[in-house]
Design an enzyme around this catalytic site. Structure first.
Site, PDB file in Angstrom:
ATOM      1  N   HIS A 131      58.805  36.767  28.903  1.00 34.95           N
ATOM      2  CA  HIS A 131      57.903  37.794  29.434  1.00 34.95           C
ATOM      3  C   HIS A 131      58.633  38.761  30.367  1.00 34.95           C
ATOM      4  O   HIS A 131      59.727  38.466  30.860  1.00 34.95           O
ATOM      5  CB  HIS A 131      56.761  37.146  30.207  1.00 34.95           C
ATOM      6  CG  HIS A 131      55.651  36.647  29.325  1.00 34.95           C
ATOM      7  ND1 HIS A 131      55.700  35.442  28.682  1.00 34.95           N
ATOM      8  CD2 HIS A 131      54.451  37.209  28.978  1.00 34.95           C
ATOM      9  CE1 HIS A 131      54.588  35.266  27.979  1.00 34.95           C
ATOM     10  NE2 HIS A 131      53.812  36.323  28.131  1.00 34.95           N
ATOM     11  N   LYS A 135      55.477  39.235  35.712  1.00 36.13           N
ATOM     12  CA  LYS A 135      54.429  38.264  35.417  1.00 36.13           C
ATOM     13  C   LYS A 135      54.270  37.272  36.576  1.00 36.13           C
ATOM     14  O   LYS A 135      55.257  36.736  37.092  1.00 36.13           O
ATOM     15  CB  LYS A 135      54.763  37.524  34.115  1.00 36.13           C
ATOM     16  CG  LYS A 135      53.704  36.527  33.707  1.00 36.13           C
ATOM     17  CD  LYS A 135      53.803  36.126  32.249  1.00 36.13           C
ATOM     18  CE  LYS A 135      52.777  35.077  31.880  1.00 36.13           C
ATOM     19  NZ  LYS A 135      51.384  35.478  32.163  1.00 36.13           N
TER      20      LYS A 135
HETATM   21  N1  NDP Z   1      44.703  36.945  27.654  1.00 34.16           N
HETATM   22  C1  NDP Z   1      45.528  37.914  27.293  1.00 34.16           C
HETATM   23  O1  NDP Z   1      45.545  38.375  26.137  1.00 34.16           O
HETATM   24  C2  NDP Z   1      46.426  38.513  28.330  1.00 34.16           C
HETATM   25  C3  NDP Z   1      46.407  38.016  29.593  1.00 34.16           C
HETATM   26  N2  NDP Z   1      47.149  38.609  30.581  1.00 34.16           N
HETATM   27  C4  NDP Z   1      46.933  38.078  31.910  1.00 34.16           C
HETATM   28  O2  NDP Z   1      46.079  39.002  32.609  1.00 34.16           O
HETATM   29  C5  NDP Z   1      46.414  39.001  33.999  1.00 34.16           C
HETATM   30  C6  NDP Z   1      46.730  40.423  34.434  1.00 34.16           C
HETATM   31  O3  NDP Z   1      47.896  40.857  33.761  1.00 34.16           O
HETATM   32  P1  NDP Z   1      48.463  42.340  33.999  1.00 34.16           P
HETATM   33  O4  NDP Z   1      47.455  43.366  33.598  1.00 34.16           O
HETATM   34  O5  NDP Z   1      49.812  42.365  33.393  1.00 34.16           O
HETATM   35  O6  NDP Z   1      48.600  42.334  35.596  1.00 34.16           O
HETATM   36  P2  NDP Z   1      48.601  43.572  36.605  1.00 34.16           P
HETATM   37  O7  NDP Z   1      49.152  43.058  37.894  1.00 34.16           O
HETATM   38  O8  NDP Z   1      49.231  44.759  35.978  1.00 34.16           O
HETATM   39  O9  NDP Z   1      47.045  43.909  36.770  1.00 34.16           O
HETATM   40  C7  NDP Z   1      46.177  43.176  37.544  1.00 34.16           C
HETATM   41  C8  NDP Z   1      45.311  44.150  38.311  1.00 34.16           C
HETATM   42  O10 NDP Z   1      44.305  43.423  39.012  1.00 34.16           O
HETATM   43  C9  NDP Z   1      44.284  43.904  40.338  1.00 34.16           C
HETATM   44  N3  NDP Z   1      43.682  42.933  41.229  1.00 34.16           N
HETATM   45  C10 NDP Z   1      44.284  41.995  42.016  1.00 34.16           C
HETATM   46  N4  NDP Z   1      43.360  41.299  42.680  1.00 34.16           N
HETATM   47  C11 NDP Z   1      42.159  41.804  42.332  1.00 34.16           C
HETATM   48  C12 NDP Z   1      40.828  41.518  42.702  1.00 34.16           C
HETATM   49  N5  NDP Z   1      40.530  40.547  43.593  1.00 34.16           N
HETATM   50  N6  NDP Z   1      39.824  42.220  42.127  1.00 34.16           N
HETATM   51  C13 NDP Z   1      40.078  43.191  41.242  1.00 34.16           C
HETATM   52  N7  NDP Z   1      41.342  43.535  40.866  1.00 34.16           N
HETATM   53  C14 NDP Z   1      42.363  42.854  41.410  1.00 34.16           C
HETATM   54  C15 NDP Z   1      45.737  44.214  40.646  1.00 34.16           C
HETATM   55  O11 NDP Z   1      45.866  45.035  41.807  1.00 34.16           O
HETATM   56  P3  NDP Z   1      47.276  44.976  42.637  1.00 34.16           P
HETATM   57  O12 NDP Z   1      48.348  45.366  41.645  1.00 34.16           O
HETATM   58  O13 NDP Z   1      47.066  45.963  43.730  1.00 34.16           O
HETATM   59  O14 NDP Z   1      47.431  43.568  43.106  1.00 34.16           O
HETATM   60  C16 NDP Z   1      46.117  44.934  39.365  1.00 34.16           C
HETATM   61  O15 NDP Z   1      45.708  46.287  39.360  1.00 34.16           O
HETATM   62  C17 NDP Z   1      47.549  37.987  34.143  1.00 34.16           C
HETATM   63  O16 NDP Z   1      47.017  36.718  34.471  1.00 34.16           O
HETATM   64  C18 NDP Z   1      48.167  37.953  32.752  1.00 34.16           C
HETATM   65  O17 NDP Z   1      48.837  36.749  32.475  1.00 34.16           O
HETATM   66  C19 NDP Z   1      47.957  39.665  30.327  1.00 34.16           C
HETATM   67  C20 NDP Z   1      48.066  40.162  29.072  1.00 34.16           C
HETATM   68  C21 NDP Z   1      47.290  39.645  27.965  1.00 34.16           C
HETATM   69  O1  LIG Z   2      51.178  38.341  31.766  1.00 27.93           O
HETATM   70  C1  LIG Z   2      51.297  38.761  30.581  1.00 27.93           C
HETATM   71  O2  LIG Z   2      51.908  39.788  30.316  1.00 27.93           O
HETATM   72  C2  LIG Z   2      50.676  37.990  29.509  1.00 27.93           C
HETATM   73  N1  LIG Z   2      49.931  36.970  29.820  1.00 27.93           N
HETATM   74  C3  LIG Z   2      49.269  36.101  28.918  1.00 27.93           C
HETATM   75  C4  LIG Z   2      49.847  34.706  29.019  1.00 27.93           C
HETATM   76  O3  LIG Z   2      50.172  34.267  30.126  1.00 27.93           O
HETATM   77  O4  LIG Z   2      49.940  34.031  28.001  1.00 27.93           O
HETATM   78  C5  LIG Z   2      49.220  36.653  27.518  1.00 27.93           C
HETATM   79  C6  LIG Z   2      50.468  37.377  27.097  1.00 27.93           C
HETATM   80  O5  LIG Z   2      51.486  36.441  26.958  1.00 27.93           O
HETATM   81  C7  LIG Z   2      50.835  38.446  28.113  1.00 27.93           C
END
Ligand code: NDP
Ligand SMILES: O=C(O)C1=N[C@H](C(=O)O)C[C@H](O)C1
EC number: 1.17.1.8
Length: 245
Positions: A131, A135
């Site tokens: 990743h 992350k």
């Molecule tokens: N299930 C799936 O298909 C996927 C899952 N994921 C998961 O999704 C999650 C987010 O990933 P990603 O988008 O890359 O992360 P990012 O850090 O880019 O985005 C998370 C966002 O949430 C904000 N945030 C933090 N705390 C809060 C809160 N209490 N309330 C509302 N917003 C908040 C962050 O703000 P700030 O940056 O200011 O902290 C940021 O803008 C991770 O757990 C990742 O593993 C990711 C990709 C695919």
């Molecule tokens: O944090 C990410 O980027 C992603 N998170 C998810 C995971 O933890 O499996 C899904 C994907 O791998 C991207």
């Protein structure tokens, strides 16, 4: 029209989810909430999509469920204890459902499914997840879930322990053990999200690899979850339950 709120709306995935919801004829984006915004901003949403952080997702879920809003959750960090807690909240709020999926990519779901199917035919299975370095969690939610599915398939098939004669090792050299399946986590600039499931037997190897090339690839699965979560029953874990696999 389904009224949709997005939590983590300014994040890497949240931005793409907001765009996809706005582009869909049958969905209306009624709230885009990020860090430090009050959760009350989600009032009026029928479904809330959460892509935030493992440290805050449980609070978000409790708030949504107690307000009768169906959560569709991509945020990772769920173990059996957390899932049991969510089930408890749903039991206390009948008529509210939740979908939690470690990966909303259709190809990723297929990769997990194929690994589960193949696992029983091999002596050894190990998982390498790779990743981007921003992350928050390791191993990834996808790798954890894959390991659980592989372990379950091996248990059902009556498979014994995997061969491994290691008697001395540096801490971490053999990765993390998830249900006795080894998971190795790589964090590397330039990557998005990738996983290989390595299966080994007598004179044969099978590698199942999945690559995420952009974050809009998650949105068809998320929108499927948004459209279907209202008709599910209680807690559903994994997008595979909404696909005809
Ligand atoms: N299930 C799936 O298909 C996927 C899952 N994921 C998961 O999704 C999650 C987010 O990933 P990603 O988008 O890359 O992360 P990012 O850090 O880019 O985005 C998370 C966002 O949430 C904000 N945030 C933090 N705390 C809060 C809160 N209490 N309330 C509302 N917003 C908040 C962050 O703000 P700030 O940056 O200011 O902290 C940021 O803008 C991770 O757990 C990742 O593993 C990711 C990709 C695919
Ligand atoms: O944090 C990410 O980027 C992603 N998170 C998810 C995971 O933890 O499996 C899904 C994907 O791998 C991207």
């Amino acid at each position: 029209m389904i009224r949709v709120g997005v939590l983590g709306a300014r994040g890497r995935v949240g931005i793409e989810v907001c765009k996809a919801v706005e582009a869909a004829d049958d969905l209306e984006l009624v709230a885009a909430v990020d860090k430090d915004d009050p959760l009350e901003g989600l009032t009026g949403s029928e479904v809330v999509v959460d892509f935030t952080h493992p440290d805050v997702v449980m609070g978000n879920l409790e708030w949504c469920i107690s307000h009768g809003i169906h959560p569709v959750v991509g945020t990772t960090g769920f173990d059996a204890g957390r899932l049991a807690t969510v089930r408890g909240w749903l039991d206390a709020n009948p008529g509210t459902n939740a979908l939690i999926a470690p990966n909303f990519g259709i190809a990723a779901v297929l990769m997990m499914h194929f690994a589960q199917q193949a696992a029983r035919y091999f002596d050894s299975v190990e998982i390498v997840e790779l990743h981007h370095p921003n992350k928050a969690d390791a191993p990834s939610g996808t790798a954890r879930r894959t390991a659980e599915l592989v372990a379950e398939a091996r248990r059902k098939a009556g498979a014994g322990p995997m061969p491994d004669a290691t008697s001395t090792e540096l801490d971490g050299a053999r990765g993390a053990s998830v249900d006795d399946v080894r998971v190795h986590s790589v964090r590397l600039a330039g990557l998005i999200a990738h996983q290989e499931v390595l299966l080994g037997g007598d004179g044969e190897l099978l590698t199942i690899r999945h690559d995420t090339m952009n974050r809009s690839s998650f949105t068809p699965g998320v929108l499927l979850g948004v459209r279907r979560v209202g008709e599910l029953s209680g807690l559903t874990v994994g997008l595979e339950h909404l696909l005809d696999l």
